[in-house]
Write an enzyme that holds these catalytic residues in place. Structure first.
Site, PDB file in Angstrom:
ATOM      1  N   ARG A  53     102.030  31.453  90.331  1.00  0.00           N
ATOM      2  CA  ARG A  53     103.208  30.852  89.706  1.00  0.00           C
ATOM      3  C   ARG A  53     104.386  31.036  90.654  1.00  0.00           C
ATOM      4  O   ARG A  53     104.270  31.684  91.691  1.00  0.00           O
ATOM      5  CB  ARG A  53     103.481  31.382  88.288  1.00  0.00           C
ATOM      6  CG  ARG A  53     103.118  32.787  87.988  1.00  0.00           C
ATOM      7  CD  ARG A  53     103.922  33.821  88.697  1.00  0.00           C
ATOM      8  NE  ARG A  53     105.340  33.630  88.514  1.00  0.00           N
ATOM      9  CZ  ARG A  53     106.281  34.132  89.276  1.00  0.00           C
ATOM     10  NH1 ARG A  53     105.954  34.871  90.332  1.00  0.00           N
ATOM     11  NH2 ARG A  53     107.557  33.914  89.045  1.00  0.00           N
ATOM     12  N   GLY A  54     105.542  30.461  90.255  1.00  0.00           N
ATOM     13  CA  GLY A  54     106.685  30.449  91.169  1.00  0.00           C
ATOM     14  C   GLY A  54     106.631  29.139  91.950  1.00  0.00           C
ATOM     15  O   GLY A  54     105.569  28.755  92.460  1.00  0.00           O
ATOM     16  N   ALA A  55     107.780  28.457  92.023  1.00  0.00           N
ATOM     17  CA  ALA A  55     107.789  27.097  92.568  1.00  0.00           C
ATOM     18  C   ALA A  55     107.174  26.991  93.975  1.00  0.00           C
ATOM     19  O   ALA A  55     106.273  26.165  94.193  1.00  0.00           O
ATOM     20  CB  ALA A  55     109.223  26.559  92.540  1.00  0.00           C
ATOM     21  N   ARG A  90     101.906  21.561  86.442  1.00  0.00           N
ATOM     22  CA  ARG A  90     103.187  22.202  86.112  1.00  0.00           C
ATOM     23  C   ARG A  90     104.266  21.230  86.570  1.00  0.00           C
ATOM     24  O   ARG A  90     104.645  21.199  87.746  1.00  0.00           O
ATOM     25  CB  ARG A  90     103.323  23.578  86.779  1.00  0.00           C
ATOM     26  CG  ARG A  90     102.374  24.598  86.179  1.00  0.00           C
ATOM     27  CD  ARG A  90     102.856  26.022  86.301  1.00  0.00           C
ATOM     28  NE  ARG A  90     103.981  26.302  85.435  1.00  0.00           N
ATOM     29  CZ  ARG A  90     104.718  27.416  85.527  1.00  0.00           C
ATOM     30  NH1 ARG A  90     104.452  28.312  86.448  1.00  0.00           N
ATOM     31  NH2 ARG A  90     105.728  27.619  84.698  1.00  0.00           N
ATOM     32  N   ASP A 240     113.621  26.004  90.443  1.00  0.00           N
ATOM     33  CA  ASP A 240     112.432  25.138  90.420  1.00  0.00           C
ATOM     34  C   ASP A 240     112.767  23.722  90.855  1.00  0.00           C
ATOM     35  O   ASP A 240     111.893  22.969  91.285  1.00  0.00           O
ATOM     36  CB  ASP A 240     111.808  25.139  89.028  1.00  0.00           C
ATOM     37  CG  ASP A 240     111.136  26.477  88.783  1.00  0.00           C
ATOM     38  OD1 ASP A 240     111.836  27.429  88.402  1.00  0.00           O
ATOM     39  OD2 ASP A 240     109.917  26.577  89.038  1.00  0.00           O
ATOM     40  N   ASN A 250     115.903  26.214  86.449  1.00  0.00           N
ATOM     41  CA  ASN A 250     115.185  27.474  86.727  1.00  0.00           C
ATOM     42  C   ASN A 250     114.671  28.024  85.396  1.00  0.00           C
ATOM     43  O   ASN A 250     114.868  27.425  84.328  1.00  0.00           O
ATOM     44  CB  ASN A 250     116.121  28.469  87.437  1.00  0.00           C
ATOM     45  CG  ASN A 250     115.384  29.676  87.979  1.00  0.00           C
ATOM     46  OD1 ASN A 250     114.337  29.533  88.623  1.00  0.00           O
ATOM     47  ND2 ASN A 250     115.882  30.869  87.715  1.00  0.00           N
TER      48      ASN A 250
HETATM   49  O1  MRU Z   1     107.164  29.981  85.252  1.00  0.00           O
HETATM   50  P1  MRU Z   1     107.257  30.595  86.601  1.00  0.00           P
HETATM   51  O2  MRU Z   1     106.925  32.055  86.624  1.00  0.00           O
HETATM   52  O3  MRU Z   1     106.500  29.810  87.635  1.00  0.00           O
HETATM   53  O4  MRU Z   1     108.805  30.469  86.932  1.00  0.00           O
HETATM   54  C1  MRU Z   1     109.324  30.981  88.107  1.00  0.00           C
HETATM   55  C2  MRU Z   1     110.764  30.703  88.241  1.00  0.00           C
HETATM   56  O5  MRU Z   1     111.406  30.135  87.390  1.00  0.00           O
HETATM   57  C3  MRU Z   1     111.373  31.050  89.548  1.00  0.00           C
HETATM   58  O6  MRU Z   1     112.691  31.487  89.396  1.00  0.00           O
HETATM   59  C4  MRU Z   1     111.351  29.795  90.425  1.00  0.00           C
HETATM   60  O7  MRU Z   1     110.080  29.219  90.425  1.00  0.00           O
HETATM   61  C5  MRU Z   1     111.763  30.089  91.795  1.00  0.00           C
HETATM   62  S1  MRU Z   1     110.559  31.062  92.600  1.00  0.00           S
HETATM   63  C6  MRU Z   1     110.976  31.418  94.164  1.00  0.00           C
END
Ligand code: MRU
Length: 355
Positions: A53-55, A90, A240, A250
């Site tokens: 996870r994480g963008a 996603r 994101d 985000n």
């Molecule tokens: O739902 P997630 O855990 O994928 O969400 C992550 C976030 O919202 C982060 O802040 C975003 O993806 C930036 S990650 C460098």
């Protein structure tokens, strides 16, 4: 970054070119485990259930999803099908679409026989670039912090996890903090728990702990109170998706933190690679798809039971319905600066830099 003193990335490959390895983030912080993914289906599942996870990280993982789809079937239809399934897995984070588009641009122009080899090589390039990009964000952010703050210790607040676990390595919002820590700057991080998935409690607290960075976990509702009491010098989060006007999508709850920071004259920084910036200025940014996740994430909580087993418990009356939007949008008026790999910009400057 380090896990128990050993160097790790969130995603890596081996010479077989038939699988990728990931850290299974659904088990953290209680169990550090890695697993291999061998097909497009396994990769889509890992993205959906948030093993990755994480963008930025889902973008890199999706690129390998395309590559493994090409290994199985390099036809035009297969490329189209894999791309559309990945983008839907996603839908909010732009980095995933960005990586899929980049793979398509390259693969559409070459013959089917060459597609797998090219796709695998480009995926590896995207992976390495992500590390370099986050290192640059870290250096830009460190420079900015050094020039703008000299209080000791600096009090920083972050929401969700935009650390190395959200990328291949280093992170976005946490990258400047890792650089600051390595330089001996004295700071402490308030870590929002980030309901409902608790990325702050599960992931950010774990990451910072592994690197011995001073931090304290707070409930999501505590941030405004700390700001009012003068306990926060700046807020830094990831993104994101960012509009050309500097509006930031985000993790859900970011918007509330930004309003509280604005109200208390506390700078609110967003750190993200330029692949997060949505250059399509024709659409209304407030209409972008906001992922709506399963209501169980709100109704249940995960943790260790007294036998040290990972367990889900129900926290609401049986039959309660829940609504679970995963992201929100913070209008640019609440954002002080956006830190990318290229520099530190006001929201108003983005358009001239990136169009
Ligand atoms: O739902 P997630 O855990 O994928 O969400 C992550 C976030 O919202 C982060 O802040 C975003 O993806 C930036 S990650 C460098």
């Amino acid at each position: 970054m380090k896990v128990n003193g050993e160097d790790f990335q969130t995603i890596w490959t081996d010479s077989t070119e038939s699988k990728i390895y990931i850290i299974d983030q659904t088990k953290l912080p209680h169990k550090f485990s890695t697993k291999s993914l061998h097909s497009l289906d396994e990769i889509i599942n890992a993205i959906k259930i948030m093993e990755v996870r994480g963008a930025p990280l889902i973008g890199v993982t999706a690129a390998f999803g395309i590559a493994l789809a090409m290994k199985n079937n390099p036809s035009d239809d297969s490329l189209k099908n894999a791309s559309s399934r990945l983008v839907q897995s996603r839908p909010t984070a732009l980095n995933l679409q960005w990586a899929v588009n980049r793979m398509n641009e390259k693969l559409q122009s070459i013959s089917a026989e060459k597609r797998f080899e090219t796709a695998w090589s480009l995926s590896k390039t995207i992976l390495v670039e992500d590390i370099r990009t986050n290192q640059s964000i870290g250096k830009q952010g460190l420079h900015f912090i050094e020039n703008n703050f000299n209080k000791k210790p600096l009090e920083v607040l972050t929401h969700c996890n935009a650390g190395w676990l959200a990328t291949v390595d280093y992170g976005t919002a946490l990258s400047p903090l890792y650089y600051a820590h390595n330089k001996g700057i004295d700071f402490h991080v308030w870590v929002d728990e980030t309901r409902p998935r608790n990325q702050g409690a599960h992931l950010t607290a774990w990451e910072l702990g592994q690197h011995k960075i001073a931090h304290t976990l707070i409930s999501d509702n505590a941030g405004g109170h700390l700001m009012q009491k003068g306990e926060v010098d700046f807020v830094i989060v990831g993104a994101d998706r960012i509009s050309m006007h500097g509006d930031v999508c985000n993790k859900i709850g970011t918007y509330l933190k930004a309003i509280a920071a604005f109200e208390n004259n506390i700078p609110f920084y967003v750190a993200a690679p330029k692949s997060t910036i949505d250059t399509d200025a024709t659409k209304n940014f407030f209409d972008i798809p906001i992922e709506s996740r399963h209501e169980e994430e709100v109704l249940m909580m995960q943790g260790l039971n007294s036998n040290n087993e990972l367990t889900n418990i129900q926290i609401a009356p049986k039959g309660t319905r829940a609504f679970n939007p995963a992201f929100d949008i913070t209008p640019h008026k609440y954002i002080t600066k956006i830190i990318t790999e290229d520099g530190v910009y006001s929201p108003q400057e983005l358009k001239s830099v990136y169009s």
